[in-house]
Design an enzyme around this catalytic site. Sequence first.
Site, PDB file in Angstrom:
ATOM      1  CE1 TYR A  62      -4.068  -1.914   0.186  1.00 45.39           C
ATOM      2  CE2 TYR A  62      -2.644  -3.407   1.397  1.00 45.39           C
ATOM      3  CZ  TYR A  62      -3.805  -3.168   0.701  1.00 45.39           C
ATOM      4  OH  TYR A  62      -4.708  -4.176   0.512  1.00 45.39           O
ATOM      5  N   GLY A  63       1.802   1.365   0.950  1.00 47.71           N
ATOM      6  CA  GLY A  63       2.607   2.574   1.035  1.00 47.71           C
ATOM      7  C   GLY A  63       3.411   2.796  -0.235  1.00 47.71           C
ATOM      8  CD  GLU A  82       7.161  -7.281  -3.723  1.00 52.23           C
ATOM      9  OE1 GLU A  82       6.757  -6.202  -3.249  1.00 52.23           O
ATOM     10  OE2 GLU A  82       7.364  -8.299  -3.039  1.00 52.23           O
ATOM     11  N   GLY A 156       0.552  -6.998   0.587  1.00 48.88           N
ATOM     12  CA  GLY A 156      -0.522  -7.614   1.352  1.00 48.88           C
ATOM     13  C   GLY A 156      -1.856  -7.632   0.634  1.00 48.88           C
ATOM     14  CG  MET A 163     -12.712  -7.196   6.022  1.00 47.73           C
ATOM     15  SD  MET A 163     -12.770  -8.043   7.601  1.00 47.73           S
ATOM     16  CE  MET A 163     -11.312  -9.039   7.463  1.00 47.73           C
ATOM     17  CB  VAL A 291      16.223  -3.550  -1.142  1.00 50.57           C
ATOM     18  CG1 VAL A 291      17.189  -2.577  -0.451  1.00 50.57           C
ATOM     19  CG2 VAL A 291      15.703  -2.960  -2.444  1.00 50.57           C
ATOM     20  CD  GLU A 399     -13.101  -7.140  10.900  1.00 50.61           C
ATOM     21  OE1 GLU A 399     -14.298  -7.119  10.562  1.00 50.61           O
ATOM     22  OE2 GLU A 399     -12.344  -6.168  10.794  1.00 50.61           O
ATOM     23  CG  HIS A 484      -3.997  -6.692  11.059  1.00 53.27           C
ATOM     24  ND1 HIS A 484      -5.217  -6.512  11.700  1.00 53.27           N
ATOM     25  CD2 HIS A 484      -4.298  -7.218   9.853  1.00 53.27           C
ATOM     26  CE1 HIS A 484      -6.196  -6.936  10.929  1.00 53.27           C
ATOM     27  NE2 HIS A 484      -5.672  -7.386   9.797  1.00 53.27           N
ATOM     28  N   GLY A 512       3.406   0.615   6.722  1.00 53.89           N
ATOM     29  CA  GLY A 512       2.856   0.322   8.038  1.00 53.89           C
ATOM     30  C   GLY A 512       3.860   0.444   9.177  1.00 53.89           C
ATOM     31  CG  ASN A 522      -9.824  -5.063   9.465  1.00 53.85           C
ATOM     32  OD1 ASN A 522     -10.724  -4.578  10.125  1.00 53.85           O
ATOM     33  ND2 ASN A 522      -9.741  -6.332   9.223  1.00 53.85           N
TER      34      ASN A 522
HETATM   35  P1  FAE Z   1       2.918  -4.667   2.494  1.00 57.08           P
HETATM   36  O1  FAE Z   1       1.596  -4.629   1.865  1.00 57.08           O
HETATM   37  O2  FAE Z   1       3.263  -5.829   3.371  1.00 57.08           O
HETATM   38  O3  FAE Z   1       3.993  -4.571   1.304  1.00 57.08           O
HETATM   39  C1  FAE Z   1       5.375  -4.693   1.521  1.00 57.08           C
HETATM   40  C2  FAE Z   1       6.016  -5.321   0.294  1.00 57.08           C
HETATM   41  O4  FAE Z   1       7.423  -5.187   0.379  1.00 57.08           O
HETATM   42  C3  FAE Z   1       5.725  -6.810   0.131  1.00 57.08           C
HETATM   43  O5  FAE Z   1       5.234  -7.055  -1.167  1.00 57.08           O
HETATM   44  C4  FAE Z   1       7.089  -7.476   0.357  1.00 57.08           C
HETATM   45  O6  FAE Z   1       7.265  -8.653  -0.394  1.00 57.08           O
HETATM   46  C5  FAE Z   1       8.042  -6.386  -0.074  1.00 57.08           C
HETATM   47  N1  FAE Z   1       9.361  -6.465   0.558  1.00 57.08           N
HETATM   48  C6  FAE Z   1       9.648  -6.719   1.844  1.00 57.08           C
HETATM   49  N2  FAE Z   1      11.003  -6.678   2.076  1.00 57.08           N
HETATM   50  C7  FAE Z   1      11.559  -6.350   0.855  1.00 57.08           C
HETATM   51  C8  FAE Z   1      12.903  -6.156   0.440  1.00 57.08           C
HETATM   52  N3  FAE Z   1      13.935  -6.225   1.298  1.00 57.08           N
HETATM   53  N4  FAE Z   1      13.127  -5.889  -0.866  1.00 57.08           N
HETATM   54  C9  FAE Z   1      12.094  -5.795  -1.741  1.00 57.08           C
HETATM   55  N5  FAE Z   1      10.789  -5.975  -1.383  1.00 57.08           N
HETATM   56  C10 FAE Z   1      10.522  -6.236  -0.092  1.00 57.08           C
HETATM   57  O7  FAE Z   1       3.215  -3.361   3.349  1.00 57.08           O
HETATM   58  N6  FAE Z   1      -5.563  -5.489   6.374  1.00 57.08           N
HETATM   59  C11 FAE Z   1      -6.753  -4.876   6.244  1.00 57.08           C
HETATM   60  O8  FAE Z   1      -6.842  -3.649   6.387  1.00 57.08           O
HETATM   61  N7  FAE Z   1      -7.881  -5.598   5.927  1.00 57.08           N
HETATM   62  C12 FAE Z   1      -7.852  -6.950   5.784  1.00 57.08           C
HETATM   63  O9  FAE Z   1      -8.883  -7.573   5.473  1.00 57.08           O
HETATM   64  C13 FAE Z   1      -6.610  -7.621   5.966  1.00 57.08           C
HETATM   65  N8  FAE Z   1      -6.531  -8.983   5.890  1.00 57.08           N
HETATM   66  C14 FAE Z   1      -5.298  -9.581   5.949  1.00 57.08           C
HETATM   67  C15 FAE Z   1      -5.201 -10.959   5.765  1.00 57.08           C
HETATM   68  C16 FAE Z   1      -3.947 -11.580   5.714  1.00 57.08           C
HETATM   69  C17 FAE Z   1      -3.854 -13.064   5.540  1.00 57.08           C
HETATM   70  C18 FAE Z   1      -2.767 -10.798   5.856  1.00 57.08           C
HETATM   71  C19 FAE Z   1      -1.398 -11.430   5.792  1.00 57.08           C
HETATM   72  C20 FAE Z   1      -2.867  -9.424   6.053  1.00 57.08           C
HETATM   73  C21 FAE Z   1      -4.110  -8.809   6.110  1.00 57.08           C
HETATM   74  N9  FAE Z   1      -4.234  -7.431   6.288  1.00 57.08           N
HETATM   75  C22 FAE Z   1      -5.458  -6.827   6.223  1.00 57.08           C
HETATM   76  C23 FAE Z   1      -3.051  -6.588   6.552  1.00 57.08           C
HETATM   77  C24 FAE Z   1      -2.613  -5.752   5.336  1.00 57.08           C
HETATM   78  O10 FAE Z   1      -2.505  -6.576   4.192  1.00 57.08           O
HETATM   79  C25 FAE Z   1      -1.276  -5.069   5.680  1.00 57.08           C
HETATM   80  O11 FAE Z   1      -1.499  -4.236   6.797  1.00 57.08           O
HETATM   81  C26 FAE Z   1      -0.754  -4.233   4.522  1.00 57.08           C
HETATM   82  O12 FAE Z   1      -0.542  -5.019   3.371  1.00 57.08           O
HETATM   83  C27 FAE Z   1       0.541  -3.538   4.911  1.00 57.08           C
HETATM   84  O13 FAE Z   1       0.857  -2.605   3.899  1.00 57.08           O
HETATM   85  P2  FAE Z   1       2.324  -2.064   3.721  1.00 57.08           P
HETATM   86  O14 FAE Z   1       2.320  -1.094   2.612  1.00 57.08           O
HETATM   87  O15 FAE Z   1       2.841  -1.614   5.046  1.00 57.08           O
END
Ligand code: FAE
Length: 543
Positions: A62-63, A82, A156, A163, A291, A399, A484, A512, A522
């Site tokens: 997301y970020g 990525e 994610g 949600m 990275v 939920e 989360h 995050g 969430n």
């Molecule tokens: P994120 O989406 O985790 O993205 C980080 C990315 O950076 C990933 O694609 C990694 O592979 C990549 N990465 C990490 N290290 C490196 C590196 N060294 N070099 C290159 N790439 C890298 O971060 N949240 C909700 O609000 N509603 C929901 O319904 C919900 N359900 C969920 C269900 C599951 C099973 C899971 C696992 C999470 C859920 N979440 C939910 C949480 C949500 O997906 C999470 O808070 C966000 O995805 C976090 O967003 P960020 O941008 O912080």
Amino acid sequence: MAERSLPGTGLPGVSRRGFLAGTSSILGAATLGLPAVAQAKTAPAVIGDGAQVPALVIGTGYGGSVAALRLAQAGVDVHMVEMGMAWDTPGSDGKIFCSTLSPDHRSFWLRTRTKMPLNYFLGFPIDRDVSRYTGVLDAEEFGGITVYQGRGVGGGSLVNGGMAVTPKRENFSYVLPSVNADEMYNTYYPRANAGLGVANVDPAWFDSTPWYQFSRVGRKHAQRSGFPFVFVPDVYDWDYMEREAAGTATKSALAGEILFGNNHGKKSLQQTYLARARATGRVSISPLHRVVSVAPAGGRYTVTIEQLDTGGGVTATKTVTADRVFFAAGSVGTSKLLVKLKATGALPNLNGEVGKGWGDNGNVMCGRANHLWDPTGAQQSTIPCAGIDNWAAGGAFAEVAPLPTGIETFASFYLSITRNPNRAQFTWNGATGRVDLNWQASWKQPSIDMAKTIFDKINAKEGTIYRTDLFGTYKIWGDHLTYHPLGGAVLNRATDNYGRLHGHPGLYVIDGALIPGNTSVNPFVTITALAERNIEKIIATDL
Ligand code: FAE
């Protein structure tokens, strides 16, 4: 259809038709509900050794997606790195993602055995062997907790339940104490909700479809115990789901797809922010690139990147130069990188707040055993759309979650988000060359106590008991995990109030990791809205 408000937020919702109309110009023919492959026609230009880029974004969640879109719209060329796969090519079964009920090599990140969050059924373990592959869901194990995260272009958003919940305004000062609430609720939350395509289930359809019987049972029990029951918005395309139910569209949410990706229906970042970012022509993405280092180089930064194969092996190491680097690797990924880079001297000027303030958003799961006259349904949509709000009185928002086994289980299942006060710290372990997290398993007890304020009362009222067969034998609470992760590079502590890392101009955190451990609901709408706020300021003042 009338516009539906997002419950508990005071924000206007986006009607399904409103969202579709608003995005058709952006997404062109990329009709929502089509497989992700249909939206990813432009082949990403993989970064080369020695490349020089104005802005490098680590991670495509997301970020990172918000940063890439807004920087590109401001005329800046962006390269996103990525570590996970692109997830745009079907496998031999014609599908990009595998189903939750039959996980294969595509399911987990570099594991030889699955690690299902709900790991028992009827008291029997359900994990199975899989071949090692760069799958879409990482179950990253630390001493006291397993942290589930998405891996791939879209982060994610590939694996989550979609949600999309805006915290209640009265809770916002707890969520992000240093941020102006008026700005967030007037500008950035609405911008994030629109950009993500957030919408509510049609209440009339909800009341009539067998696919949400489990939620209606949850509503009945919540209301009979006097708890507020709220609809939870989602980024799943509700019109598509209604077509799935009618048998006129290929089933995804109604075919058990969720944890290892949805082949249809869900508006992941690949269909929203990343599609818009790519459409600018200024954003390229290198999947299967990780990275491993960022270090100052004469007013710019040298970034070291490992290229991976699908077995997790390193096939090349590349060094590139970036004017600015945005850490968007998720709470765990960003925190691990920063803690390592500070400890090993690559980024010596980072301050002592780096690695601190990590929380699990108070996640805890449980199931209840219903009476035989309260079946929850053999047919269950994987997309939750409702919750029980006892945050003010008991510190828990639960939920009503599906248990899509395909058979009647008479179980009600819940993921609670609780006001757990415990915060952990990431530290560099020179002996192992790894980053540790000092979360303790016992730190989940406050979450259990808060969840019990809801479920003890419901059980007493209904004459029911907790299920003890979902997380082990005779184990009630799913208290070993979080979906989360939040914090580790907290806003206004490790960074300034807009995510600029202290000590190294041109380095930013935009995911995050900025959020101090809990969002009361969430998290991804808040992560997106905060990124929208911060990147607007950074573009206006730094570029
Ligand atoms: P994120 O989406 O985790 O993205 C980080 C990315 O950076 C990933 O694609 C990694 O592979 C990549 N990465 C990490 N290290 C490196 C590196 N060294 N070099 C290159 N790439 C890298 O971060 N949240 C909700 O609000 N509603 C929901 O319904 C919900 N359900 C969920 C269900 C599951 C099973 C899971 C696992 C999470 C859920 N979440 C939910 C949480 C949500 O997906 C999470 O808070 C966000 O995805 C976090 O967003 P960020 O941008 O912080």
